[in-house]
Structure formats: structure tokens, C-alpha cells
Design a protein around this motif. Structure first.
Motif, mmCIF file in Angstrom:
data_model
loop_
_atom_site.group_PDB
_atom_site.id
_atom_site.type_symbol
_atom_site.label_atom_id
_atom_site.label_comp_id
_atom_site.label_asym_id
_atom_site.label_seq_id
_atom_site.Cartn_x
_atom_site.Cartn_y
_atom_site.Cartn_z
ATOM 1 N N THR A 11 2.595 7.308 -84.305
ATOM 2 C CA THR A 11 3.209 6.066 -83.813
ATOM 3 C C THR A 11 2.262 4.869 -83.833
ATOM 4 O OG1 THR A 11 2.603 6.620 -81.527
ATOM 5 C CG2 THR A 11 4.766 7.350 -82.302
ATOM 6 N N ALA A 12 1.072 5.037 -84.385
ATOM 7 C CA ALA A 12 0.038 4.006 -84.279
ATOM 8 C C ALA A 12 0.480 2.650 -84.817
ATOM 9 C CB ALA A 12 -1.235 4.470 -84.984
ATOM 10 N N ASN A 13 1.105 2.641 -85.994
ATOM 11 C CA ASN A 13 1.385 1.360 -86.651
ATOM 12 C C ASN A 13 2.385 0.494 -85.891
ATOM 13 O OD1 ASN A 13 -0.394 1.784 -88.773
ATOM 14 N ND2 ASN A 13 1.135 2.836 -90.029
ATOM 15 N N GLY A 14 3.348 1.099 -85.226
ATOM 16 C CA GLY A 14 4.336 0.297 -84.506
ATOM 17 C C GLY A 14 4.091 0.213 -83.007
ATOM 18 N N TYR A 15 2.956 0.700 -82.573
ATOM 19 C CA TYR A 15 2.702 0.865 -81.135
ATOM 20 C C TYR A 15 2.703 -0.472 -80.387
ATOM 21 C CZ TYR A 15 0.429 2.740 -76.925
ATOM 22 O OH TYR A 15 0.139 3.102 -75.636
ATOM 23 N N ASP A 16 1.930 -1.431 -80.850
ATOM 24 C CA ASP A 16 1.794 -2.699 -80.132
ATOM 25 C C ASP A 16 3.102 -3.469 -80.073
ATOM 26 O OD1 ASP A 16 -0.804 -2.191 -79.570
ATOM 27 O OD2 ASP A 16 -1.650 -3.784 -80.810
ATOM 28 N N ALA A 17 3.844 -3.451 -81.165
ATOM 29 C CA ALA A 17 5.073 -4.238 -81.229
ATOM 30 C C ALA A 17 6.093 -3.810 -80.184
ATOM 31 C CB ALA A 17 5.683 -4.124 -82.621
ATOM 32 N N GLN A 18 6.004 -2.552 -79.756
ATOM 33 C CA GLN A 18 6.973 -2.036 -78.799
ATOM 34 C C GLN A 18 6.503 -2.124 -77.350
ATOM 35 O OE1 GLN A 18 8.253 1.948 -79.809
ATOM 36 N NE2 GLN A 18 8.215 1.507 -81.995
ATOM 37 N N ARG A 19 5.223 -2.410 -77.135
ATOM 38 C CA ARG A 19 4.666 -2.331 -75.774
ATOM 39 C C ARG A 19 5.416 -3.194 -74.768
ATOM 40 N NH1 ARG A 19 2.872 1.980 -74.458
ATOM 41 N NH2 ARG A 19 4.430 2.385 -76.039
ATOM 42 N N ARG A 20 5.676 -4.442 -75.122
ATOM 43 C CA ARG A 20 6.305 -5.355 -74.168
ATOM 44 C C ARG A 20 7.702 -4.882 -73.782
ATOM 45 N NH1 ARG A 20 4.933 -10.334 -72.435
ATOM 46 N NH2 ARG A 20 3.223 -10.428 -73.928
ATOM 47 N N LYS A 21 8.393 -4.242 -74.705
ATOM 48 C CA LYS A 21 9.742 -3.762 -74.409
ATOM 49 C C LYS A 21 9.733 -2.447 -73.646
ATOM 50 C CE LYS A 21 11.832 -6.132 -78.350
ATOM 51 N NZ LYS A 21 12.570 -5.998 -79.623
ATOM 52 N N ASN A 77 -5.799 7.333 -86.123
ATOM 53 C CA ASN A 77 -4.895 6.284 -86.576
ATOM 54 C C ASN A 77 -4.838 5.124 -85.587
ATOM 55 O OD1 ASN A 77 -4.407 7.948 -88.720
ATOM 56 N ND2 ASN A 77 -2.256 8.343 -88.256
ATOM 57 N N MET A 78 -4.860 5.447 -84.312
ATOM 58 C CA MET A 78 -4.881 4.389 -83.297
ATOM 59 C C MET A 78 -6.151 3.552 -83.430
ATOM 60 S SD MET A 78 -2.308 4.104 -81.161
ATOM 61 C CE MET A 78 -0.997 4.929 -80.263
ATOM 62 N N LEU A 79 -7.281 4.212 -83.567
ATOM 63 C CA LEU A 79 -8.542 3.478 -83.698
ATOM 64 C C LEU A 79 -8.598 2.672 -84.989
ATOM 65 C CD1 LEU A 79 -11.179 5.999 -82.292
ATOM 66 C CD2 LEU A 79 -10.319 3.906 -81.205
ATOM 67 N N ALA A 80 -7.923 3.147 -86.035
ATOM 68 C CA ALA A 80 -7.872 2.384 -87.279
ATOM 69 C C ALA A 80 -7.183 1.042 -87.063
ATOM 70 C CB ALA A 80 -7.153 3.186 -88.367
ATOM 71 N N VAL A 81 -6.120 1.044 -86.247
ATOM 72 C CA VAL A 81 -5.433 -0.207 -85.910
ATOM 73 C C VAL A 81 -6.358 -1.105 -85.090
ATOM 74 C CG1 VAL A 81 -3.461 -1.225 -84.706
ATOM 75 C CG2 VAL A 81 -3.158 0.883 -86.014
#
Length: 231
Positions: A11-21, A77-81
């Protein structure tokens, strides 16, 4: 821990975009953690446990632009982001490993964590709190923005129902919602009172909950200066 790693790798690539929701109280929640992150040094050493994509670290860096950051996470993958987020930024170290036993020779001014420690067992949480205390300089601060169980099964159900109702109305797609519900299967939440007691047992002074919105909380602990005592 392998299940946790694979879940967040996926889920790394889409993780930040969903945080606020996915975090209905996002602004107050993270804002409180950042407000608490006071440091007595011009270039504070900051350790982010379960740093993920570096979301909390980026907020702390905005507050402390000269900080030396160490981001530790189980997911490559998270650290790569995170590395992409901080591209060109000096004084950032990335450590891919299980942080439950992480010890560093040079102590930190601040140790933080957000939405990570609740994936650990009770024993794992207690080990992290002990190590955080050991890894802090005297006067250092530990901040854990996380999720907790309700005091009773009824209260816990209220927390979960409120979260589900809010994220269902957030605009997330059905696939995103289903993935979020699937991730809750790796949660191993503990109660707030128990965790504040564990922080105190680890040695922290003034262990307390500074913010709470349903099951989203911000916990705080301080390592006393040598020779001082808590009032």
C-alpha cells in the motif's frame, strides 16, 4: 511481522493520499503531535519509529528545519517513498528493520511514532517504550500518535462504528475502503490506560494523553533531566 511488512509494502504508493480521509481528525491529530515536539537543541536528533512514508517526519522537519532525522520502518517500499519525499535533504538516515529492539549509541532529543505501535503485541509495545526511554537524552520527549482500544467492548464498538461511518462518507473508492478494512486485521490495539502505565513503568515522567478523538490519541512522555524530579 512479515504480514505487517507485506501489507504496507503493498500500500506504500497510495498511502499518503488516503491519510486525511482515513483519519477523520487528521489536522488536530498530527497538529498536536507536532506542537508537542519541542526540542532544546538547534539541530535536534529525531527518531521516527515506524516512519512509513515520512509523513510525520516531514511535519517535524518543517518545524525543525535543521533536524537530523532517523526514519526506521519494516517496509522497504514505505521507506522508498520517504526517500523520494526527502530527496536532496541532508541529515536523514533510513533504517529498514524491526524497531522493537532498536538501540542507538547517540541519544535522541525527540522520539516519535504515528500509527505504528498499535501493530505490536502488548509485550512489543512495552519493549518499544523501554527502548525509547533508553534512546532519549535527559530532557528528551517521546510522542506516540496512535490508536487504542475503548475502555469497554461497548465503547470500542462506538469508536469503530464512528470511524466506519466517517470513512464511508469520505469519498474513498470501494476498493480503497475494502483495503483499509483489510489492514485493520493486523491491528493489535491496547487500552490507553495500560499504555500510559507502561510508559510510566519504562521511566517516563508526566506520561499522559494530550489529545483524543475516539480511538485516535496522542500520548506523551518526558525523560527527566538528571537531578530533577517531577512535581
Amino acid at each position: 511481522m512479515n504480514h505487517v511488512r507485506s501489507t504496507f509494502d503493498a500500500t506504500a504508493n497510495g498511502y499518503d493520499a488516503q491519510r486525511r480521509k482515513l483519519i477523520p481528525c487528521f489536522d488536530d491529530y498530527y497538529g498536536t503531535a507536532v506542537s508537542l515536539a519541542e526540542a532544546g537543541a538547534a539541530k535536534p536528533r529525531i527518531l521516527d519509529l515506524g516512519a512509513g512514508t515520512g509523513l510525520l517526519s516531514s511535519m517535524l522537519l518543517a518545524k525543525h528545519p535543521e533536524a537530523q532525522l532517523t526514519l526506521i520502518d519494516l517496509s522497504d517500499n514505505m521507506l522508498a517513498v520517504a526517500k523520494e519525499r526527502f530527496a536532496g535533504q541532508p541529515d536523514i538516515d533510513y533504517v529498514c528493520r524491526d524497531y522493537t529492539s532498536y538501540m542507538e549509541e547517540e541519544a535522541f532529543d525527540l522520539i516519535v511514532s504515528s500509527l505504528s505501535i498499535h501493530h505490536l503485541s502488548d509485550e512489543g509495545k512495552q519493549a518499544v517504550y523501554r527502548n525509547a526511554y533508553a534512546n532519549l537524552k535527559p530532557g528528551g520527549i517521546f510522542i506516540n500518535a496512535d490508536q487504542v482500544l475503548g475502555r469497554t467492548p461497548f465503547i470500542d464498538a462506538l469508536y469503530k462504528d464512528d470511524w466506519k461511518r466517517k470513512i464511508e462518507a469520505s469519498g474513498l473508492t470501494r476498493a480503497e475502503l475494502d483495503a483499509a478494512y483489510e489492514r485493520t486485521k493486523i491491528d493489535r490495539m491496547s487500552g490507553l490506560d495500560e499504555q500510559l502505565a507502561w510508559l510510566a513503568q519504562a521511566g517516563f515522567s508526566d506520561a499522559g494523553c494530550v489529545y483524543q478523538s475516539f480511538n485516535f490519541v496522542v500520548m506523551y512522555g518526558r525523560k527527566q533531566e538528571e537531578g530533577s524530579r517531577s512535581e
